[in-house]
Structures are given as structure tokens and as C-alpha cells.
Design a protein around this motif. Sequence first.
Motif, PDB file in Angstrom:
ATOM      1  N   TYR A  27     -70.451  14.647  36.059  1.00  0.00           N
ATOM      2  CA  TYR A  27     -69.747  15.743  36.726  1.00  0.00           C
ATOM      3  C   TYR A  27     -68.454  15.186  37.257  1.00  0.00           C
ATOM      4  O   TYR A  27     -68.480  14.273  38.072  1.00  0.00           O
ATOM      5  CB  TYR A  27     -70.611  16.352  37.822  1.00  0.00           C
ATOM      6  CG  TYR A  27     -71.830  17.024  37.230  1.00  0.00           C
ATOM      7  CD1 TYR A  27     -71.782  18.388  36.914  1.00  0.00           C
ATOM      8  CD2 TYR A  27     -72.966  16.290  36.939  1.00  0.00           C
ATOM      9  CE1 TYR A  27     -72.860  18.988  36.338  1.00  0.00           C
ATOM     10  CE2 TYR A  27     -74.046  16.887  36.354  1.00  0.00           C
ATOM     11  CZ  TYR A  27     -73.991  18.254  36.044  1.00  0.00           C
ATOM     12  OH  TYR A  27     -75.056  18.840  35.462  1.00  0.00           O
ATOM     13  N   THR A  28     -67.371  15.658  36.718  1.00  0.00           N
ATOM     14  CA  THR A  28     -66.083  15.130  37.117  1.00  0.00           C
ATOM     15  C   THR A  28     -65.204  16.280  37.601  1.00  0.00           C
ATOM     16  O   THR A  28     -65.072  17.304  36.922  1.00  0.00           O
ATOM     17  CB  THR A  28     -65.406  14.447  35.918  1.00  0.00           C
ATOM     18  OG1 THR A  28     -66.281  13.460  35.427  1.00  0.00           O
ATOM     19  CG2 THR A  28     -64.078  13.814  36.329  1.00  0.00           C
ATOM     20  N   VAL A  29     -64.616  16.085  38.795  1.00  0.00           N
ATOM     21  CA  VAL A  29     -63.724  17.120  39.322  1.00  0.00           C
ATOM     22  C   VAL A  29     -62.320  16.786  38.826  1.00  0.00           C
ATOM     23  O   VAL A  29     -61.702  15.835  39.311  1.00  0.00           O
ATOM     24  CB  VAL A  29     -63.748  17.164  40.876  1.00  0.00           C
ATOM     25  CG1 VAL A  29     -62.814  18.263  41.382  1.00  0.00           C
ATOM     26  CG2 VAL A  29     -65.152  17.360  41.367  1.00  0.00           C
ATOM     27  N   ASN A  30     -61.851  17.483  37.860  1.00  0.00           N
ATOM     28  CA  ASN A  30     -60.489  17.231  37.356  1.00  0.00           C
ATOM     29  C   ASN A  30     -59.718  18.550  37.286  1.00  0.00           C
ATOM     30  O   ASN A  30     -60.275  19.625  37.523  1.00  0.00           O
ATOM     31  CB  ASN A  30     -60.518  16.501  36.014  1.00  0.00           C
ATOM     32  CG  ASN A  30     -61.340  17.265  35.000  1.00  0.00           C
ATOM     33  OD1 ASN A  30     -61.654  18.442  35.215  1.00  0.00           O
ATOM     34  ND2 ASN A  30     -61.685  16.626  33.907  1.00  0.00           N
ATOM     35  N   GLU A  31     -58.472  18.442  36.913  1.00  0.00           N
ATOM     36  CA  GLU A  31     -57.568  19.599  36.943  1.00  0.00           C
ATOM     37  C   GLU A  31     -58.072  20.707  36.017  1.00  0.00           C
ATOM     38  O   GLU A  31     -58.007  21.882  36.352  1.00  0.00           O
ATOM     39  CB  GLU A  31     -56.173  19.131  36.497  1.00  0.00           C
ATOM     40  CG  GLU A  31     -55.042  20.036  36.975  1.00  0.00           C
ATOM     41  CD  GLU A  31     -55.088  20.298  38.473  1.00  0.00           C
ATOM     42  OE1 GLU A  31     -54.912  21.451  38.852  1.00  0.00           O
ATOM     43  OE2 GLU A  31     -55.357  19.332  39.276  1.00  0.00           O
ATOM     44  N   GLU A  32     -58.616  20.250  34.885  1.00  0.00           N
ATOM     45  CA  GLU A  32     -59.120  21.202  33.889  1.00  0.00           C
ATOM     46  C   GLU A  32     -60.195  22.103  34.505  1.00  0.00           C
ATOM     47  O   GLU A  32     -60.156  23.332  34.363  1.00  0.00           O
ATOM     48  CB  GLU A  32     -59.686  20.390  32.719  1.00  0.00           C
ATOM     49  CG  GLU A  32     -59.999  21.179  31.470  1.00  0.00           C
ATOM     50  CD  GLU A  32     -60.763  20.340  30.469  1.00  0.00           C
ATOM     51  OE1 GLU A  32     -60.722  19.081  30.548  1.00  0.00           O
ATOM     52  OE2 GLU A  32     -61.428  20.923  29.616  1.00  0.00           O
ATOM     53  N   GLY A  33     -61.132  21.452  35.213  1.00  0.00           N
ATOM     54  CA  GLY A  33     -62.219  22.183  35.856  1.00  0.00           C
ATOM     55  C   GLY A  33     -61.697  23.100  36.968  1.00  0.00           C
ATOM     56  O   GLY A  33     -62.142  24.238  37.114  1.00  0.00           O
ATOM     57  N   LEU A  34     -60.740  22.568  37.733  1.00  0.00           N
ATOM     58  CA  LEU A  34     -60.198  23.346  38.854  1.00  0.00           C
ATOM     59  C   LEU A  34     -59.516  24.605  38.351  1.00  0.00           C
ATOM     60  O   LEU A  34     -59.695  25.695  38.903  1.00  0.00           O
ATOM     61  CB  LEU A  34     -59.218  22.484  39.665  1.00  0.00           C
ATOM     62  CG  LEU A  34     -59.882  21.320  40.417  1.00  0.00           C
ATOM     63  CD1 LEU A  34     -58.847  20.376  40.991  1.00  0.00           C
ATOM     64  CD2 LEU A  34     -60.789  21.853  41.532  1.00  0.00           C
ATOM     65  N   GLU A  35     -58.753  24.423  37.265  1.00  0.00           N
ATOM     66  CA  GLU A  35     -58.091  25.599  36.689  1.00  0.00           C
ATOM     67  C   GLU A  35     -59.118  26.614  36.224  1.00  0.00           C
ATOM     68  O   GLU A  35     -58.948  27.822  36.351  1.00  0.00           O
ATOM     69  CB  GLU A  35     -57.188  25.191  35.527  1.00  0.00           C
ATOM     70  CG  GLU A  35     -55.839  24.701  36.019  1.00  0.00           C
ATOM     71  CD  GLU A  35     -55.070  23.965  34.955  1.00  0.00           C
ATOM     72  OE1 GLU A  35     -55.361  24.159  33.747  1.00  0.00           O
ATOM     73  OE2 GLU A  35     -54.166  23.179  35.322  1.00  0.00           O
ATOM     74  N   ALA A  36     -60.234  26.067  35.636  1.00  0.00           N
ATOM     75  CA  ALA A  36     -61.280  26.959  35.130  1.00  0.00           C
ATOM     76  C   ALA A  36     -61.897  27.780  36.256  1.00  0.00           C
ATOM     77  O   ALA A  36     -62.080  28.998  36.098  1.00  0.00           O
ATOM     78  CB  ALA A  36     -62.359  26.141  34.423  1.00  0.00           C
ATOM     79  N   ILE A  37     -62.188  27.140  37.391  1.00  0.00           N
ATOM     80  CA  ILE A  37     -62.810  27.934  38.471  1.00  0.00           C
ATOM     81  C   ILE A  37     -61.811  28.917  39.073  1.00  0.00           C
ATOM     82  O   ILE A  37     -62.167  30.033  39.452  1.00  0.00           O
ATOM     83  CB  ILE A  37     -63.447  27.063  39.587  1.00  0.00           C
ATOM     84  CG1 ILE A  37     -62.439  26.087  40.182  1.00  0.00           C
ATOM     85  CG2 ILE A  37     -64.675  26.339  39.095  1.00  0.00           C
ATOM     86  CD1 ILE A  37     -62.961  25.414  41.471  1.00  0.00           C
ATOM     87  N   ALA A  38     -60.530  28.496  39.098  1.00  0.00           N
ATOM     88  CA  ALA A  38     -59.496  29.408  39.599  1.00  0.00           C
ATOM     89  C   ALA A  38     -59.429  30.634  38.712  1.00  0.00           C
ATOM     90  O   ALA A  38     -59.383  31.774  39.191  1.00  0.00           O
ATOM     91  CB  ALA A  38     -58.141  28.699  39.642  1.00  0.00           C
ATOM     92  N   ALA A  39     -59.516  30.410  37.415  1.00  0.00           N
ATOM     93  CA  ALA A  39     -59.468  31.524  36.474  1.00  0.00           C
ATOM     94  C   ALA A  39     -60.680  32.415  36.616  1.00  0.00           C
ATOM     95  O   ALA A  39     -60.622  33.610  36.377  1.00  0.00           O
ATOM     96  CB  ALA A  39     -59.362  30.982  35.042  1.00  0.00           C
TER      97      ALA A  39
END
Lengths: 348, 436
Positions: free
Chosen positions: B77-89
Motif C-alpha cells: 500500500y503506497t500513498v502516491n500522487e496517482e492514488g491521491l488524484e484517484a481519491i480526489a476524482a
Amino acid sequence: MRILLKNFGKSFGAVNVIENLNLEIHDGEMLALLGPSGCGKSTTLFAVCGIHKVTAGQILFGDRDVTHVPSQQRNVGVVFQNYALYPHLSIAENIGFPLKIRKESAAEIKRKVHEMADLVQIGALLDRRPAELSGGQQQRVALARALIRRPDVLLLDEPLANLDAKLRLEMRSEIRRIQQETGITAILVTHDQVEAMSMCDRIAIMKQGQIVQIAAPMEMYDNPVSDFVAGFLGNPPIAFVDGALTGSVFESSGIRIELPSAAQRNGGPVKLGIRPENFQPEFPQKVSGEVTFVESQGRETLYDVRLDDGQILRSIQGHAVRAGVGERVSWGISPDNILIFDEKGARL
Amino acid sequence: MNGSKSLGLMLLTPAIVFVLLFFVAPVILTAVFALTNMSTATGITGGAYQVTQSSLRKLAESYGQAELANTLAETRYTVNEEGLEAIAADGADARLVAEMRAKLGGRSFEKRRDLESAIKTLNSRPRNTRALKALSDTFHRSIVNERFESADAMLRATTNLGVALSADQKSALADATYTGWVWTTQNFTRMIALPDTQRTLINTFIYVFATLAIFNTGFALVLSIATHYMPARPAGIFRAIWLLPRISPPVLYVLLWKWLAWDTGFLSNFLANFGVAPRNWLLDNPTNAWIFIVLINGFVGASMGMLIFSSAIKAIPGSLFHASEVDGASRWQQIRYIILPQLRWPILFITCYQSLSLLTSFEYILLATEGGPGGATEVWALKTYLTALNNYAGNLEYGYGAALALVLVVVGVVLSLAYLKVFDFKTMVRPPRIEQ
């Protein structure tokens, strides 16, 4: 060893090649079986060596009846027309083959091979293969192989037929020399009357499975029993003239000859045999005709002379050419040497 | 170039093309394939990169990177920009996104529980468990079973995963996960190492030697010599009978043998009369299988030798037989001293030709036993065929098969040269020495 054929007969299927043939070959004699192709001379030879099974009669070697003895046990030596040397064996092995088959010791074989090679004068070629030898040399090897186990009889099937003319002359005397040196009984099959006459003690001349005459060469030449024999012996061949005999006078439309020693016969048709050496310019009974053919053979010249009725006489004369083609000549016949045959060809 | 030369070349062209196309090219291709690990799995074109269970095992075992393999195998489980953008979306609270970026950005967790505990410490954490689970799921990262078109893409994904790689590890990973074919000599080391190979080698030797010695030359010689001494008509009939196996269709011919040998076949039925239990005589043990294999191939193979030897015996001048007879030779001696030496060339020819053709022929074995029972009759050519072109497992190993085939090619060429040497080719074509 004396070889005897008694009432010998041979047929292939329904074809009777030889019927009721009687022949005796004396010990140490060389006998020629002479005849044209298909007369049964080779068949007789193959029967003597056991390759052909005999259909009738008996064959005796000395007192031993070998009629039904397989060839392996007959103790004959054969020289085949094509020599039949074993191509995969060396010359020494070829010559020693009959001894090897008998399981003689290697040393013994070697000694005998050298002895034989010396006899036929091929001592230097023993390690070669047959394909590396000339025809004459192969011939000598075949002789050595046939002789090495001291056969009771040596059989030669047209041994000179595959040689060139010069070698043939040389091997003729060679074979005779070897036969006389070894004292072996030999049968020579040939269609060449010169071979038969020059090599053999006696000649048996065959025609259509029958022996026509057996005699010493010169005897046969001088006294042939038939026109067939007379025609077969002699080169160039004898010339025959047909005509009729009245008393002691022979007449045909072309010639008239007085025959002093002729058998008396009145008005019957006969055939005269005149050998080329008996038709010469200096002989008394003149006959005239036209020269149609001249063949110069070096030492001698052969002429064909056509008589007025178209029959041909032959003359062989010395070196100098005495007449050309187309020239009319009047040459003589020696009446003492004329052979007279009846119309069936039997000698009178 | 003069006319006759170019005409000669022109006439030779089809032969040259044929040789190049059907002999030289396949041999070269075989040699090329033999140096690869091509198979159904790799395909014959290029491949992709894929981290699979087996490639990870390979990474651990062949490249000594067990630790890396374990790391890659784990779900992370890695918190990266890709994931952050996904949850924002997905409509997550903007404050939560900002807080996660600030506090957890770039961090990697081995277990979901660890990530969730970290999120729970945040001020703007989700209120209910379902939302928390959905959130943590979005940061789930794994490259297992993912397919990449290039090594770079895979390595980038690995880095995204939060796994740092050394240069060694990068190349090891690229090699281990490559699904296409590669150049290798492993086919040959594998061939030498496998105990199967030795077995197949022995099988091939038994097959070629027994069939060749007993039937293709031995029995053919017996037939031709026997018919030579027979009268012409029976000899002809006899030869014709022995030609039948050669002219019958192989599939039907082998089927007849199977009918003979099956447990409900002729042999079993016949022997049942004598109280023998029915069984499959063809496959019930290796010895029987071999007897049948040699018989099946031998009956076919003997006819060619018989014909060649018969005509060679016929070519021996009859006077040689007559001469040997009057020289005192018995039949055995005739065979030994006249016929066999004269058959040297034909025997050479048959031995050469038949051993080479037996070496590469496996159709009758394939039809009869398919190499069984248990690989007892699997010969080299059949093994090659089964390895490369047709097997139950479905993974056709072209590379290993080609390596096996290459061995056959080499053996064939070496054997041909050896035959010519043994039979003394040079002296046989030596010109004769004739003196007049």
C-alpha cells in the motif's frame, strides 16, 4: 587320364542338343572339339566338367564313372572363355583358390602357387587383381588356377576367343607347351580350325550334336569324310564345284576334268572340293575363268576365279601378283588332290 | 562465360535450389533454433515482461534475488500522487486529500491495517469503516501478473511500487520476467544432464542396430541368396511376397500388427487355447515392444536390401559360379568366397542408407507404440518430434527439439563419413594398373 563318353546325351527341356555321342580321349592327349556355334561342343565340355547334368549315357574318368558326380568332386580344371577370375581376389589368391577350398596349409598353397606362376610365367603379378592384368595375363592366371590341383583333365572353353590376334598366336603355343610339360589330358573347345589344328593331337569335329569325324589334324585335312569337314578346315577355305561324273571325267557347264584316281560313278551329280593350294598356274588340268577378287596377304596372294558358269574357285599363290581383277586366266588343278563328294556331301 | 558452361549451370540450378531450400536452410535453421529456448510459451517472435509466480521463483533461484522476489510478491500500500488524484476524482474530501499528501505522501505500508491505522490518525479521516476500506483499496499497489510491453515500463512500475532497485537487480528482474525467447546454450547442458537422454540414446542404438543387422542387411542377404539358388518362378513369387509390407500403407500395416498383438487380437485369442491369459503383447513389457518394433520395421526394410542384393548377385557373371564349382567350392564356400565379397558395395550402400534412414525414421514406432511402454521404445527422432512438434503437455519446445534434431544431423554426417572410411572408398575407386 583317359576320358570316355559313352552314348552321352544332353537335352535342355524338350530340346535335344546332343544324342548318343561316343568319344574317347586318350591319356595325355589334347583333343579339340571343333564346330560351328550351337553344335554342342561347349555343352559336351560342360557335361564333362559337371556343370551340366547328363541326361543320357555315361562319362568315365579312367575307370571311374563320374556321370552323377558333382563337379566339385570331379577333379577337372576349366579355363573359361572369359577366364572367370575372381575379381575381388589377388592373382595369388585366384590361383590358390582350389587349394584353399580344400583347406590345404597356407605354406603349401604358397609353394604351389609360385610353382604354377612360374610355369605360366606370371610370377611378378601375384599381388595384383585381375582387373589390373591384360587379357593374355588373365589367360595365364586362368590356366594356372585350372592346373594347380593336378586335375584329371584340363578343359579349355574357347580360351583364345577374347584375345587379340597377336596374343592368340602366342598363347596357342603357350597352352600347348604347358599341356605337354604337365602331360595332362586336355579338351579344347573352339570354333577356330587354326587353333584346333595347331594345338591338338586329334580333332573331333562336331555338327548338330554329332561328331562327324575324329582324326589327327593333317589326316582330317587330307581326308575329310564330308564336304562339311573339308569346308571347315583350311584357310582360305576350300572351293566346291558342282557337276556330274561320268566314268573318270568330271563335267560341269564350266569345266571338264580328268580324275585319275576318282571312284567310278556313272552320270551322277557330284561336288568337287578344290583347295586353294591345288589350283595353281603350273598344274596340268587347265581351267579358265575371270579373276573377280584379289586379296594380298603379304607373303601370299589370294585370288577368286569365276568360271564361265558362275562357280568360284580359289587360288593362293606366292608373293608376286600374277593377275588383276577382271583379267582372264587359265590355271591348272592338281587332279591327285581333288576331293570328291556325293550330292549329300559324303566323301566318295 | 561460354555456352556449355552456362547451360550446365542452368541445368544445375534446380538441384542447387532444392539442396539449399530443403537441406541447407533447414539445417541452418535447426542450428539457430537449437541455440534458443523457443517454445509455445515464448512464441517465436519477441515477448513481453510479466512478473508471475514462476518468474519470481526463477528470480529467487536462478538470480539469487530471493529477497527482491519476496518483496515483489507482497501486496503493498503506497500513498502516491496517482492514488491521491484517484481519491480526489472519486469525490473524497479535499481536506483529507491535502492532509494525506502532507502527512502520508510517499509512504509505503506492507499491510492494509498499517495504512488504515495511519489514516485513522488524520484529522479529516473518513467517518465510517466502509469509506476507510474503499480509501485504502485505492492505494493498493502490486505488479504481479501485470504485463508490460518493455523492461522500462516494468521497472517504472516497480519504482512506483516503492521498491528501490540496484542495477544488478534491474537486469535480473528484466531477465527473469521476460516472456519471449532468448539465446541460450542451456538446451545442450540440459540434454547432457537429463537421464532421459541416455535412455533415448540406448533406445536409438538398439532400434537402428537390431533392425539393420537382423533385417535390413542380414535377412535381406538371406532372402536374396536363398532366392538366387531357387528356380526362377518360385524365387520371383517369394520376392514379391516380401515386397508386400513395403507397398502396404504404413498406417494399415501397423494396424494389422496391432490387431495381431492386442489383448483381444489374434495372438491372445490363439494362445488362449493353450491357457495363456490374454494381454497386449505389443505394450505389456519393453522386451515385447522391442521385438515388435524390430519386426515391424524389419519386414518393411528387408525388401529393399533383398532387391538390391538380388540384382547384385544376378550381375555376378555365371561363369564365376561355374568356375568356383569346378574349383571344388560348396554352396557355403560359394556364398562366402564369391557372393559376399561381390556384395561389398551393395552391403555398404544398404548399411549406409538404411542406418541413416532408420536413424531419422520413427513413423512406425509412433504408430505402433508411440514410444511406450513408459518411453521404452522412444528413439531420438521420435523424442525430437514429441518435444518440438507434438506432445500432450502442449508446450512445444522448439529450441530443445531443434537441439535434439541437430544431434541427429551431426551423427548422420559423421556416420556417412565413417562408412566411407571403413569400406575403403578410395581404394575401391582407384584406377586399375593394366600392363599390356
